[in-house]
Design a protein around this motif. Structure first.
Motif, short mmCIF file in Angstrom:
data_model
loop_
_atom_site.label_atom_id
_atom_site.label_comp_id
_atom_site.label_asym_id
_atom_site.label_seq_id
_atom_site.Cartn_x
_atom_site.Cartn_y
_atom_site.Cartn_z
N UNK A 175 0.82 -1.21 0.00
CA UNK A 175 0.00 0.00 0.00
C UNK A 175 0.85 1.26 0.00
N UNK A 176 1.93 1.28 0.78
CA UNK A 176 2.74 2.50 0.82
C UNK A 176 3.44 2.74 -0.49
N UNK A 177 3.84 1.66 -1.18
CA UNK A 177 4.49 1.83 -2.48
C UNK A 177 3.49 2.30 -3.52
N UNK A 178 2.28 1.71 -3.47
CA UNK A 178 1.26 2.12 -4.42
C UNK A 178 0.79 3.54 -4.14
N UNK A 179 0.65 3.89 -2.87
CA UNK A 179 0.15 5.20 -2.49
C UNK A 179 1.06 6.34 -2.88
N UNK A 180 2.35 6.07 -3.01
CA UNK A 180 3.30 7.14 -3.34
C UNK A 180 2.99 7.81 -4.67
N UNK A 224 0.49 19.00 4.59
CA UNK A 224 1.91 19.05 4.88
C UNK A 224 2.47 17.68 5.26
N UNK A 225 1.60 16.70 5.41
CA UNK A 225 2.04 15.34 5.72
C UNK A 225 1.32 14.37 4.79
N UNK A 226 2.03 13.31 4.44
CA UNK A 226 1.41 12.30 3.59
C UNK A 226 1.98 10.94 3.93
N UNK A 227 1.10 10.07 4.41
CA UNK A 227 1.50 8.70 4.72
C UNK A 227 0.83 7.79 3.70
N UNK A 228 1.56 7.42 2.64
CA UNK A 228 0.95 6.65 1.55
C UNK A 228 0.41 5.30 1.98
N UNK A 229 0.98 4.71 3.02
CA UNK A 229 0.51 3.40 3.46
C UNK A 229 -0.90 3.40 4.00
N UNK A 230 -1.42 4.60 4.33
CA UNK A 230 -2.80 4.68 4.84
C UNK A 230 -3.83 4.49 3.73
N UNK A 231 -3.40 4.58 2.48
CA UNK A 231 -4.33 4.38 1.36
C UNK A 231 -4.40 2.89 1.05
N UNK A 232 -5.00 2.16 1.97
CA UNK A 232 -5.00 0.69 1.90
C UNK A 232 -6.36 0.10 1.54
N UNK A 261 -7.16 13.71 10.99
CA UNK A 261 -6.27 12.56 11.10
C UNK A 261 -5.38 12.45 9.86
N UNK A 262 -4.25 11.73 10.01
CA UNK A 262 -3.38 11.52 8.83
C UNK A 262 -4.10 10.87 7.66
N UNK A 263 -5.12 10.03 7.95
CA UNK A 263 -5.83 9.39 6.85
C UNK A 263 -6.60 10.42 6.02
N UNK A 264 -7.09 11.49 6.67
CA UNK A 264 -7.77 12.55 5.92
C UNK A 264 -6.80 13.22 4.94
N UNK A 265 -5.61 13.48 5.41
CA UNK A 265 -4.61 14.14 4.56
C UNK A 265 -4.17 13.21 3.42
N UNK A 266 -4.06 11.91 3.73
CA UNK A 266 -3.68 10.96 2.69
C UNK A 266 -4.74 10.92 1.59
#
Length: 553
Positions: free
Chosen positions: A97-102, A454-462, A521-526
Protein backbone atom coordinates in the motif's frame (compact mmCIF):
# COMPACT_ATOMS: atom_id res chain seq x y z
CA UNK A 1 3.85 2.75 -8.14
CA UNK A 2 3.28 3.09 -11.86
CA UNK A 3 3.39 0.10 -14.23
CA UNK A 4 6.58 1.59 -15.66
CA UNK A 5 8.21 1.70 -12.22
CA UNK A 6 7.25 -1.92 -11.54
CA UNK A 7 8.54 -2.96 -14.97
CA UNK A 8 11.87 -1.36 -14.09
CA UNK A 9 11.98 -3.36 -10.84
CA UNK A 10 11.34 -6.58 -12.76
CA UNK A 11 14.11 -5.80 -15.24
CA UNK A 12 16.49 -5.03 -12.36
CA UNK A 13 15.60 -8.37 -10.75
CA UNK A 14 16.28 -10.21 -14.01
CA UNK A 15 19.57 -8.36 -14.43
CA UNK A 16 20.59 -9.30 -10.87
CA UNK A 17 19.83 -12.97 -11.59
CA UNK A 18 22.01 -12.83 -14.71
CA UNK A 19 24.82 -11.03 -12.85
CA UNK A 20 24.68 -13.63 -10.06
CA UNK A 21 25.05 -16.45 -12.57
CA UNK A 22 21.65 -17.92 -11.71
CA UNK A 23 20.31 -17.23 -15.20
CA UNK A 24 21.42 -16.75 -18.78
CA UNK A 25 19.19 -15.66 -21.66
CA UNK A 26 20.08 -16.29 -25.28
CA UNK A 27 20.17 -12.92 -27.06
CA UNK A 28 20.19 -11.04 -23.75
CA UNK A 29 17.47 -9.36 -21.76
CA UNK A 30 14.98 -6.99 -23.40
CA UNK A 31 15.44 -3.25 -22.99
CA UNK A 32 11.90 -2.91 -21.66
CA UNK A 33 8.90 -5.02 -20.76
CA UNK A 34 5.18 -4.52 -20.30
CA UNK A 35 3.32 -4.66 -17.03
CA UNK A 36 -0.47 -4.69 -17.26
CA UNK A 37 -3.42 -4.64 -14.91
CA UNK A 38 -5.10 -8.08 -14.91
CA UNK A 39 -8.69 -8.21 -16.09
CA UNK A 40 -9.65 -9.91 -12.85
CA UNK A 41 -8.54 -7.77 -9.84
CA UNK A 42 -8.49 -10.91 -7.69
CA UNK A 43 -5.40 -12.04 -9.57
CA UNK A 44 -3.36 -9.11 -8.25
CA UNK A 45 -2.50 -5.49 -8.91
CA UNK A 46 -0.30 -6.10 -11.95
CA UNK A 47 0.73 -8.95 -14.22
CA UNK A 48 3.57 -9.70 -16.63
CA UNK A 49 4.25 -12.46 -19.15
CA UNK A 50 8.01 -11.86 -19.29
CA UNK A 51 8.74 -15.42 -18.16
CA UNK A 52 6.67 -16.70 -21.08
CA UNK A 53 8.70 -14.56 -23.45
CA UNK A 54 12.13 -15.53 -22.15
CA UNK A 55 11.58 -19.02 -20.72
CA UNK A 56 12.61 -21.15 -23.66
CA UNK A 57 15.56 -18.89 -24.45
CA UNK A 58 16.78 -19.04 -20.88
CA UNK A 59 19.19 -21.49 -19.31
CA UNK A 60 16.23 -22.93 -17.39
CA UNK A 61 14.49 -23.82 -20.64
CA UNK A 62 11.05 -23.52 -19.13
CA UNK A 63 8.80 -20.44 -18.62
CA UNK A 64 7.36 -21.61 -15.30
CA UNK A 65 10.79 -22.36 -13.81
CA UNK A 66 11.93 -18.87 -14.85
CA UNK A 67 8.77 -17.42 -13.29
CA UNK A 68 9.51 -19.22 -10.01
CA UNK A 69 13.09 -17.93 -9.96
CA UNK A 70 11.99 -14.39 -10.74
CA UNK A 71 9.17 -14.52 -8.19
CA UNK A 72 11.57 -15.48 -5.43
CA UNK A 73 13.79 -12.52 -6.35
CA UNK A 74 10.89 -10.06 -6.44
CA UNK A 75 9.71 -11.19 -3.00
CA UNK A 76 12.84 -9.55 -1.55
CA UNK A 77 11.49 -6.11 -2.55
CA UNK A 78 9.63 -4.38 0.29
CA UNK A 79 7.37 -2.66 -2.25
CA UNK A 80 5.97 -6.03 -3.32
CA UNK A 81 3.76 -8.00 -0.93
CA UNK A 82 2.97 -11.06 -3.03
CA UNK A 83 4.00 -12.74 -6.25
CA UNK A 84 1.92 -15.59 -7.64
CA UNK A 85 2.49 -17.74 -10.70
CA UNK A 86 -0.44 -18.70 -12.88
CA UNK A 87 -0.65 -21.29 -15.62
CA UNK A 88 2.52 -21.94 -17.59
CA UNK A 89 4.34 -18.86 -16.32
CA UNK A 90 2.21 -15.72 -15.94
CA UNK A 91 3.34 -13.66 -12.95
CA UNK A 92 0.74 -11.80 -10.86
CA UNK A 93 2.07 -9.17 -8.46
CA UNK A 94 0.57 -7.36 -5.49
CA UNK A 95 2.12 -4.05 -4.49
CA UNK A 96 2.43 -2.78 -0.91
CA UNK A 97 0.00 0.00 0.00
CA UNK A 98 2.74 2.50 0.82
CA UNK A 99 4.49 1.83 -2.48
CA UNK A 100 1.26 2.12 -4.42
CA UNK A 101 0.15 5.20 -2.49
CA UNK A 102 3.30 7.14 -3.34
CA UNK A 103 2.00 7.66 -6.87
CA UNK A 104 -0.53 10.18 -5.49
CA UNK A 105 2.22 12.47 -4.21
CA UNK A 106 4.24 11.99 -7.42
CA UNK A 107 1.26 13.06 -9.52
CA UNK A 108 0.63 16.17 -7.43
CA UNK A 109 4.30 17.11 -7.66
CA UNK A 110 4.38 16.60 -11.43
CA UNK A 111 1.20 18.64 -11.94
CA UNK A 112 0.43 19.46 -15.60
CA UNK A 113 3.43 17.38 -16.71
CA UNK A 114 1.99 14.13 -15.38
CA UNK A 115 1.02 11.84 -18.22
CA UNK A 116 3.82 13.01 -20.50
CA UNK A 117 6.44 10.56 -21.68
CA UNK A 118 9.34 10.28 -24.09
CA UNK A 119 7.92 7.35 -26.08
CA UNK A 120 8.13 9.48 -29.27
CA UNK A 121 10.93 11.69 -28.02
CA UNK A 122 12.07 14.27 -30.53
CA UNK A 123 10.28 12.69 -33.51
CA UNK A 124 9.42 15.48 -35.99
CA UNK A 125 5.83 14.99 -37.14
CA UNK A 126 3.80 17.05 -39.58
CA UNK A 127 0.10 16.68 -38.85
CA UNK A 128 -2.15 18.02 -41.60
CA UNK A 129 -5.87 18.17 -41.04
CA UNK A 130 -9.03 19.96 -42.23
CA UNK A 131 -7.36 21.66 -45.24
CA UNK A 132 -10.68 23.04 -46.43
CA UNK A 133 -11.15 25.18 -49.51
CA UNK A 134 -11.36 28.88 -48.55
CA UNK A 135 -14.60 29.09 -50.48
CA UNK A 136 -17.14 28.54 -47.71
CA UNK A 137 -17.73 27.98 -44.02
CA UNK A 138 -16.27 25.00 -42.19
CA UNK A 139 -18.86 22.25 -42.02
CA UNK A 140 -19.60 19.15 -39.95
CA UNK A 141 -16.94 16.97 -41.59
CA UNK A 142 -14.30 19.64 -40.95
CA UNK A 143 -15.52 19.90 -37.35
CA UNK A 144 -14.70 16.25 -36.64
CA UNK A 145 -11.15 16.71 -37.86
CA UNK A 146 -10.82 20.02 -36.02
CA UNK A 147 -11.49 18.24 -32.72
CA UNK A 148 -9.70 14.96 -33.40
CA UNK A 149 -6.73 16.48 -35.23
CA UNK A 150 -6.04 18.98 -32.49
CA UNK A 151 -6.45 16.32 -29.79
CA UNK A 152 -4.09 14.00 -31.66
CA UNK A 153 -1.51 16.79 -31.85
CA UNK A 154 -1.77 17.34 -28.09
CA UNK A 155 -1.38 13.61 -27.40
CA UNK A 156 1.63 13.32 -29.72
CA UNK A 157 3.29 16.29 -28.02
CA UNK A 158 2.63 14.70 -24.62
CA UNK A 159 4.46 11.60 -25.89
CA UNK A 160 7.51 13.73 -26.69
CA UNK A 161 7.07 14.27 -30.43
CA UNK A 162 7.84 17.60 -32.12
CA UNK A 163 4.53 18.29 -33.84
CA UNK A 164 3.62 20.92 -36.40
CA UNK A 165 -0.12 21.33 -36.96
CA UNK A 166 -0.65 22.31 -40.58
CA UNK A 167 -3.61 23.53 -42.60
CA UNK A 168 -3.18 23.26 -46.39
CA UNK A 169 -5.09 26.14 -47.96
CA UNK A 170 -6.46 25.08 -51.35
CA UNK A 171 -6.30 28.61 -52.75
CA UNK A 172 -5.56 27.77 -56.39
CA UNK A 173 -7.50 26.36 -59.32
CA UNK A 174 -10.95 26.30 -60.85
CA UNK A 175 -12.85 26.25 -57.55
CA UNK A 176 -11.36 29.60 -56.57
CA UNK A 177 -12.38 31.11 -59.90
CA UNK A 178 -15.95 29.78 -59.48
CA UNK A 179 -15.98 31.27 -56.00
CA UNK A 180 -15.06 34.70 -57.38
CA UNK A 181 -17.61 34.44 -60.19
CA UNK A 182 -20.33 33.46 -57.69
CA UNK A 183 -19.61 36.45 -55.46
CA UNK A 184 -19.54 38.81 -58.44
CA UNK A 185 -22.86 37.48 -59.74
CA UNK A 186 -24.51 37.87 -56.35
CA UNK A 187 -23.18 41.40 -55.93
CA UNK A 188 -24.52 42.41 -59.33
CA UNK A 189 -27.93 40.80 -58.87
CA UNK A 190 -27.54 38.24 -61.65
CA UNK A 191 -27.94 34.44 -61.34
CA UNK A 192 -24.99 32.62 -59.86
CA UNK A 193 -23.38 30.20 -62.35
CA UNK A 194 -24.94 26.75 -62.12
CA UNK A 195 -21.59 25.18 -61.18
CA UNK A 196 -20.81 27.97 -58.70
CA UNK A 197 -21.52 28.37 -55.00
CA UNK A 198 -25.16 28.91 -54.03
CA UNK A 199 -25.24 29.07 -50.26
CA UNK A 200 -26.78 32.01 -48.47
CA UNK A 201 -23.32 32.87 -47.19
CA UNK A 202 -22.41 33.88 -50.76
CA UNK A 203 -24.98 36.68 -50.72
CA UNK A 204 -23.88 37.84 -47.28
CA UNK A 205 -20.20 37.78 -48.21
CA UNK A 206 -20.79 39.55 -51.55
CA UNK A 207 -22.69 42.36 -49.81
CA UNK A 208 -19.94 42.72 -47.24
CA UNK A 209 -17.27 42.96 -49.95
CA UNK A 210 -19.24 45.63 -51.80
CA UNK A 211 -19.49 47.64 -48.58
CA UNK A 212 -15.81 47.24 -47.69
CA UNK A 213 -14.15 47.52 -51.13
CA UNK A 214 -15.21 50.82 -52.77
CA UNK A 215 -15.59 50.74 -56.53
CA UNK A 216 -15.28 46.98 -56.92
CA UNK A 217 -18.46 46.77 -58.99
CA UNK A 218 -17.17 49.40 -61.40
CA UNK A 219 -14.18 47.27 -62.45
CA UNK A 220 -14.18 45.52 -65.85
CA UNK A 221 -15.74 42.06 -65.61
CA UNK A 222 -12.48 40.07 -65.75
CA UNK A 223 -10.79 42.29 -63.13
CA UNK A 224 -13.95 42.38 -61.04
CA UNK A 225 -14.14 38.58 -60.86
CA UNK A 226 -10.51 38.40 -59.67
CA UNK A 227 -11.10 41.19 -57.17
CA UNK A 228 -14.15 39.40 -55.72
CA UNK A 229 -12.20 36.15 -55.64
CA UNK A 230 -9.31 37.68 -53.69
CA UNK A 231 -11.53 39.70 -51.34
CA UNK A 232 -13.71 36.67 -50.69
CA UNK A 233 -10.67 34.46 -50.15
CA UNK A 234 -9.20 36.84 -47.58
CA UNK A 235 -12.43 37.14 -45.60
CA UNK A 236 -13.46 33.50 -45.81
CA UNK A 237 -10.03 32.30 -44.66
CA UNK A 238 -10.08 34.78 -41.78
CA UNK A 239 -13.52 33.48 -40.78
CA UNK A 240 -12.24 29.90 -40.81
CA UNK A 241 -9.26 30.88 -38.68
CA UNK A 242 -11.42 32.74 -36.17
CA UNK A 243 -13.90 29.88 -35.87
CA UNK A 244 -11.13 27.34 -35.34
CA UNK A 245 -9.56 29.52 -32.66
CA UNK A 246 -12.94 29.71 -30.91
CA UNK A 247 -13.09 25.90 -31.16
CA UNK A 248 -9.65 25.73 -29.46
CA UNK A 249 -8.05 24.26 -32.57
CA UNK A 250 -4.56 25.58 -33.15
CA UNK A 251 -2.46 25.57 -36.31
CA UNK A 252 1.24 26.31 -36.47
CA UNK A 253 1.39 26.65 -40.27
CA UNK A 254 -1.18 27.78 -42.84
CA UNK A 255 0.37 26.44 -46.04
CA UNK A 256 -0.82 28.05 -49.27
CA UNK A 257 -1.07 25.84 -52.35
CA UNK A 258 -0.68 29.00 -54.41
CA UNK A 259 2.64 29.84 -52.75
CA UNK A 260 3.89 26.31 -53.40
CA UNK A 261 3.46 26.92 -57.13
CA UNK A 262 4.76 30.50 -57.04
CA UNK A 263 8.00 29.27 -55.45
CA UNK A 264 8.34 26.56 -58.11
CA UNK A 265 7.74 23.83 -55.57
CA UNK A 266 6.21 21.66 -58.29
CA UNK A 267 9.19 22.00 -60.61
CA UNK A 268 11.59 21.28 -57.76
CA UNK A 269 9.63 18.21 -56.72
CA UNK A 270 9.48 16.88 -60.28
CA UNK A 271 13.25 17.08 -60.60
CA UNK A 272 13.70 15.25 -57.30
CA UNK A 273 11.22 12.56 -58.34
CA UNK A 274 12.86 12.27 -61.75
CA UNK A 275 16.16 11.46 -59.99
CA UNK A 276 14.46 8.51 -58.32
CA UNK A 277 13.63 7.04 -61.73
CA UNK A 278 9.83 6.86 -61.50
CA UNK A 279 8.82 9.52 -64.06
CA UNK A 280 8.20 8.96 -67.76
CA UNK A 281 6.69 10.79 -70.72
CA UNK A 282 3.79 9.44 -72.76
CA UNK A 283 1.11 11.04 -74.93
CA UNK A 284 2.87 14.43 -74.58
CA UNK A 285 2.32 14.35 -70.80
CA UNK A 286 4.59 13.67 -67.82
CA UNK A 287 3.61 10.68 -65.69
CA UNK A 288 4.63 9.15 -62.37
CA UNK A 289 4.80 5.36 -62.36
CA UNK A 290 2.85 4.95 -59.12
CA UNK A 291 1.74 1.44 -60.10
CA UNK A 292 5.20 0.33 -58.99
CA UNK A 293 3.91 0.96 -55.47
CA UNK A 294 0.36 -0.49 -55.23
CA UNK A 295 -1.49 2.42 -56.88
CA UNK A 296 -4.22 1.27 -59.26
CA UNK A 297 -2.94 3.39 -62.16
CA UNK A 298 -0.08 5.72 -63.05
CA UNK A 299 -0.70 9.42 -62.42
CA UNK A 300 -0.26 12.43 -64.68
CA UNK A 301 1.93 15.21 -63.25
CA UNK A 302 2.01 17.61 -66.22
CA UNK A 303 -0.81 17.69 -68.75
CA UNK A 304 -0.30 17.90 -72.49
CA UNK A 305 -0.94 21.66 -72.32
CA UNK A 306 1.89 22.08 -69.81
CA UNK A 307 -0.33 22.66 -66.75
CA UNK A 308 0.44 20.73 -63.57
CA UNK A 309 -2.29 18.47 -62.20
CA UNK A 310 -3.62 18.51 -58.66
CA UNK A 311 -1.64 15.31 -58.14
CA UNK A 312 1.50 17.30 -58.96
CA UNK A 313 0.58 19.67 -56.13
CA UNK A 314 0.16 16.70 -53.80
CA UNK A 315 3.57 15.37 -54.77
CA UNK A 316 5.22 18.78 -54.39
CA UNK A 317 3.57 19.29 -51.01
CA UNK A 318 4.84 15.94 -49.72
CA UNK A 319 8.38 16.67 -50.91
CA UNK A 320 8.13 20.12 -49.32
CA UNK A 321 7.16 18.59 -45.97
CA UNK A 322 10.00 16.12 -45.99
CA UNK A 323 12.53 18.80 -46.95
CA UNK A 324 11.34 20.85 -43.98
CA UNK A 325 12.64 18.04 -41.79
CA UNK A 326 9.50 16.07 -40.90
CA UNK A 327 10.23 12.39 -40.39
CA UNK A 328 6.56 11.42 -40.37
CA UNK A 329 3.82 13.14 -42.38
CA UNK A 330 0.31 12.38 -41.11
CA UNK A 331 -2.70 13.23 -43.29
CA UNK A 332 -6.20 13.30 -41.81
CA UNK A 333 -8.66 12.93 -44.69
CA UNK A 334 -12.41 12.65 -45.03
CA UNK A 335 -14.35 9.54 -46.03
CA UNK A 336 -14.60 10.71 -49.65
CA UNK A 337 -10.79 10.68 -49.92
CA UNK A 338 -10.29 6.94 -49.41
CA UNK A 339 -8.87 6.66 -52.91
CA UNK A 340 -6.04 8.98 -51.93
CA UNK A 341 -4.40 6.45 -49.61
CA UNK A 342 -2.53 4.40 -52.20
CA UNK A 343 -1.60 7.38 -54.36
CA UNK A 344 -0.18 9.34 -51.42
CA UNK A 345 1.81 6.33 -50.25
CA UNK A 346 3.01 5.89 -53.83
CA UNK A 347 4.25 9.50 -53.83
CA UNK A 348 6.33 8.75 -50.74
CA UNK A 349 7.74 5.59 -52.29
CA UNK A 350 8.52 7.38 -55.57
CA UNK A 351 10.35 10.04 -53.56
CA UNK A 352 12.60 7.33 -52.12
CA UNK A 353 10.91 7.15 -48.72
CA UNK A 354 9.40 4.28 -46.76
CA UNK A 355 5.62 4.52 -47.27
CA UNK A 356 5.07 2.43 -44.12
CA UNK A 357 6.99 4.89 -41.94
CA UNK A 358 7.30 8.33 -43.48
CA UNK A 359 3.66 8.82 -44.41
CA UNK A 360 0.41 7.94 -42.63
CA UNK A 361 -3.15 8.53 -43.83
CA UNK A 362 -6.08 8.44 -41.43
CA UNK A 363 -9.55 8.33 -42.95
CA UNK A 364 -12.42 9.78 -40.92
CA UNK A 365 -15.91 8.47 -41.48
CA UNK A 366 -19.08 10.54 -41.84
CA UNK A 367 -20.85 12.29 -39.00
CA UNK A 368 -24.60 12.82 -38.67
CA UNK A 369 -26.19 15.34 -36.34
CA UNK A 370 -29.62 14.86 -34.82
CA UNK A 371 -31.70 17.71 -33.46
CA UNK A 372 -35.15 17.04 -32.03
CA UNK A 373 -34.85 13.53 -33.42
CA UNK A 374 -34.31 14.74 -36.99
CA UNK A 375 -31.09 14.64 -38.97
CA UNK A 376 -29.62 18.04 -39.79
CA UNK A 377 -28.67 17.89 -43.48
CA UNK A 378 -25.66 19.55 -45.02
CA UNK A 379 -24.83 20.56 -48.56
CA UNK A 380 -22.48 23.42 -49.30
CA UNK A 381 -23.70 23.82 -52.89
CA UNK A 382 -27.40 23.72 -51.94
CA UNK A 383 -26.86 26.20 -49.15
CA UNK A 384 -28.23 24.00 -46.37
CA UNK A 385 -24.85 23.53 -44.78
CA UNK A 386 -24.41 22.73 -41.07
CA UNK A 387 -21.44 24.84 -40.10
CA UNK A 388 -18.93 24.55 -37.29
CA UNK A 389 -20.16 27.88 -35.92
CA UNK A 390 -23.77 26.64 -35.84
CA UNK A 391 -22.75 23.41 -34.12
CA UNK A 392 -20.81 25.30 -31.45
CA UNK A 393 -23.79 27.58 -30.91
CA UNK A 394 -26.12 24.58 -30.54
CA UNK A 395 -23.96 22.46 -28.24
CA UNK A 396 -21.04 24.46 -26.87
CA UNK A 397 -17.35 23.80 -27.43
CA UNK A 398 -16.80 21.27 -24.63
CA UNK A 399 -19.60 18.79 -25.42
CA UNK A 400 -18.88 18.93 -29.14
CA UNK A 401 -15.12 18.47 -28.84
CA UNK A 402 -15.36 15.72 -26.24
CA UNK A 403 -18.01 13.76 -28.12
CA UNK A 404 -16.15 13.99 -31.44
CA UNK A 405 -12.92 12.85 -29.76
CA UNK A 406 -14.59 10.00 -27.87
CA UNK A 407 -14.97 7.64 -30.84
CA UNK A 408 -12.50 6.06 -33.30
CA UNK A 409 -12.41 8.18 -36.43
CA UNK A 410 -12.74 5.17 -38.73
CA UNK A 411 -16.31 4.52 -37.58
CA UNK A 412 -19.39 6.52 -38.64
CA UNK A 413 -20.79 8.72 -35.90
CA UNK A 414 -24.25 10.02 -35.08
CA UNK A 415 -24.44 12.84 -32.56
CA UNK A 416 -27.61 13.86 -30.79
CA UNK A 417 -27.37 17.49 -29.68
CA UNK A 418 -29.86 16.97 -26.87
CA UNK A 419 -28.01 13.93 -25.53
CA UNK A 420 -24.54 15.48 -25.55
CA UNK A 421 -25.68 18.66 -23.80
CA UNK A 422 -27.75 17.03 -21.03
CA UNK A 423 -26.33 17.53 -17.56
CA UNK A 424 -26.78 13.95 -16.39
CA UNK A 425 -24.31 11.25 -15.42
CA UNK A 426 -25.19 9.27 -18.57
CA UNK A 427 -23.59 12.06 -20.61
CA UNK A 428 -19.84 11.21 -20.71
CA UNK A 429 -18.51 14.76 -20.94
CA UNK A 430 -20.72 15.92 -18.08
CA UNK A 431 -19.75 12.83 -16.05
CA UNK A 432 -16.01 13.57 -16.34
CA UNK A 433 -16.31 17.33 -15.88
CA UNK A 434 -18.60 16.87 -12.88
CA UNK A 435 -16.03 14.53 -11.30
CA UNK A 436 -13.39 17.24 -11.69
CA UNK A 437 -15.68 19.90 -10.22
CA UNK A 438 -16.51 17.61 -7.31
CA UNK A 439 -12.80 17.06 -6.63
CA UNK A 440 -12.23 20.82 -6.70
CA UNK A 441 -15.10 21.29 -4.24
CA UNK A 442 -13.59 18.76 -1.81
CA UNK A 443 -10.27 20.58 -1.89
CA UNK A 444 -11.99 23.94 -1.32
CA UNK A 445 -13.83 22.51 1.66
CA UNK A 446 -10.58 21.14 3.05
CA UNK A 447 -9.00 24.57 2.72
CA UNK A 448 -11.94 26.16 4.56
CA UNK A 449 -11.43 23.63 7.36
CA UNK A 450 -7.80 24.68 7.58
CA UNK A 451 -6.44 21.29 6.56
CA UNK A 452 -2.88 21.62 5.32
CA UNK A 453 -1.45 18.87 3.16
CA UNK A 454 1.91 19.05 4.88
CA UNK A 455 2.04 15.34 5.72
CA UNK A 456 1.41 12.30 3.59
CA UNK A 457 1.50 8.70 4.72
CA UNK A 458 0.95 6.65 1.55
CA UNK A 459 0.51 3.40 3.46
CA UNK A 460 -2.80 4.68 4.84
CA UNK A 461 -4.33 4.38 1.36
CA UNK A 462 -5.00 0.69 1.90
CA UNK A 463 -8.72 0.43 1.10
CA UNK A 464 -9.66 -1.64 -1.94
CA UNK A 465 -11.28 1.35 -3.68
CA UNK A 466 -8.25 3.52 -2.92
CA UNK A 467 -6.09 0.88 -4.59
CA UNK A 468 -8.37 0.77 -7.62
CA UNK A 469 -8.18 4.54 -8.00
CA UNK A 470 -4.42 4.64 -7.50
CA UNK A 471 -3.86 1.99 -10.16
CA UNK A 472 -6.11 3.91 -12.54
CA UNK A 473 -4.11 7.09 -11.97
CA UNK A 474 -0.83 5.23 -12.38
CA UNK A 475 -2.02 4.01 -15.79
CA UNK A 476 -2.44 7.48 -17.28
CA UNK A 477 1.04 7.86 -18.83
CA UNK A 478 0.72 4.48 -20.54
CA UNK A 479 -2.73 5.40 -21.91
CA UNK A 480 -1.39 8.67 -23.34
CA UNK A 481 1.65 7.00 -24.88
CA UNK A 482 -0.53 4.29 -26.45
CA UNK A 483 -2.98 6.88 -27.78
CA UNK A 484 -0.06 8.70 -29.40
CA UNK A 485 1.57 5.61 -30.87
CA UNK A 486 -1.72 4.29 -32.28
CA UNK A 487 -2.98 7.77 -33.29
CA UNK A 488 -6.15 7.18 -31.22
CA UNK A 489 -6.97 10.09 -28.90
CA UNK A 490 -10.35 8.49 -28.10
CA UNK A 491 -8.44 6.23 -25.68
CA UNK A 492 -7.90 9.25 -23.44
CA UNK A 493 -11.63 9.99 -23.27
CA UNK A 494 -12.54 6.41 -22.39
CA UNK A 495 -9.79 6.36 -19.75
CA UNK A 496 -11.14 9.55 -18.17
CA UNK A 497 -14.60 8.03 -17.87
CA UNK A 498 -13.20 4.89 -16.21
CA UNK A 499 -11.10 6.99 -13.84
CA UNK A 500 -14.03 9.24 -12.95
CA UNK A 501 -16.00 6.09 -12.15
CA UNK A 502 -13.16 4.80 -9.93
CA UNK A 503 -13.16 8.14 -8.09
CA UNK A 504 -16.92 8.10 -7.46
CA UNK A 505 -16.70 4.53 -6.13
CA UNK A 506 -13.83 5.54 -3.83
CA UNK A 507 -15.68 8.62 -2.59
CA UNK A 508 -18.82 6.62 -1.85
CA UNK A 509 -17.04 4.41 0.70
CA UNK A 510 -13.98 6.37 1.87
CA UNK A 511 -14.71 9.47 3.93
CA UNK A 512 -12.24 12.18 2.92
CA UNK A 513 -13.06 15.08 5.27
CA UNK A 514 -13.59 14.95 9.03
CA UNK A 515 -17.14 15.40 10.26
CA UNK A 516 -18.25 17.86 12.92
CA UNK A 517 -15.72 18.09 15.72
CA UNK A 518 -13.62 15.14 14.54
CA UNK A 519 -9.88 15.58 14.72
CA UNK A 520 -7.97 15.94 11.48
CA UNK A 521 -6.27 12.56 11.10
CA UNK A 522 -3.38 11.52 8.83
CA UNK A 523 -5.83 9.39 6.85
CA UNK A 524 -7.77 12.55 5.92
CA UNK A 525 -4.61 14.14 4.56
CA UNK A 526 -3.68 10.96 2.69
CA UNK A 527 -7.08 10.83 1.03
CA UNK A 528 -6.96 14.53 0.20
CA UNK A 529 -3.65 13.94 -1.54
CA UNK A 530 -5.35 11.19 -3.54
CA UNK A 531 -8.18 13.61 -4.35
CA UNK A 532 -5.65 16.22 -5.48
CA UNK A 533 -3.88 13.65 -7.66
CA UNK A 534 -7.16 12.56 -9.25
CA UNK A 535 -8.09 16.16 -9.99
CA UNK A 536 -4.69 16.63 -11.66
CA UNK A 537 -5.14 13.59 -13.88
CA UNK A 538 -8.67 14.51 -14.97
CA UNK A 539 -7.58 18.08 -15.74
CA UNK A 540 -4.56 16.86 -17.73
CA UNK A 541 -6.66 14.37 -19.67
CA UNK A 542 -9.37 16.89 -20.50
CA UNK A 543 -6.70 19.32 -21.67
CA UNK A 544 -5.37 16.69 -24.08
CA UNK A 545 -8.84 16.67 -25.64
CA UNK A 546 -9.06 20.48 -25.68
CA UNK A 547 -11.91 20.35 -23.16
CA UNK A 548 -12.12 22.58 -20.09
CA UNK A 549 -11.89 21.25 -16.52
CA UNK A 550 -14.45 23.33 -14.56
CA UNK A 551 -13.87 24.09 -10.88
CA UNK A 552 -17.61 24.46 -10.28
CA UNK A 553 -20.71 23.07 -11.98
Amino acid sequence: MTPEQLAEKILLALTALVDDGALTVEGGLPGELKVERPKNPEHGDYATNIAMQLGKRSSLGNPRKLAELLAAKLQDDDAITAVEIAGPGFINIRVAADAQGKIAAQIVEAGPAYGSSDSLKGQPINLEFISANPTGPLHLGHTRWAAVGDALARVLIAAGAKVTREFYVNDRGAQMDKFGASLMASANGVPVPEDGYHGEYINDLAARIVAEVPGIKELPEAEQSVAFREAGYERQLKEQQDQLAQFRTKFDVWMSERSLHEQDGVGHAIEKLREQGHLYEADDALWMRTTDFTDDKDRVLIRTNGDPTYFASDAAYYVNKRERGFEVCIYLLGADHHGYVNRLKAIAACAGDDPEHNIEILIGQLVKILKNGEEMKLSKRAGTIVTLAELVEESGVDPLRYTLCRYPVDSPLTLDIEEMTRQVSENPVYYVQYAHARLASILRNADELGIKLDEFEPGLLSHEKEGDLLRALADFPRVVATAAELREPHRVARYLEDTASAFHKFYDVCRVLPRGDEEIEPVHKARLTLVNATKTVLANGLDLLGVSAPERM
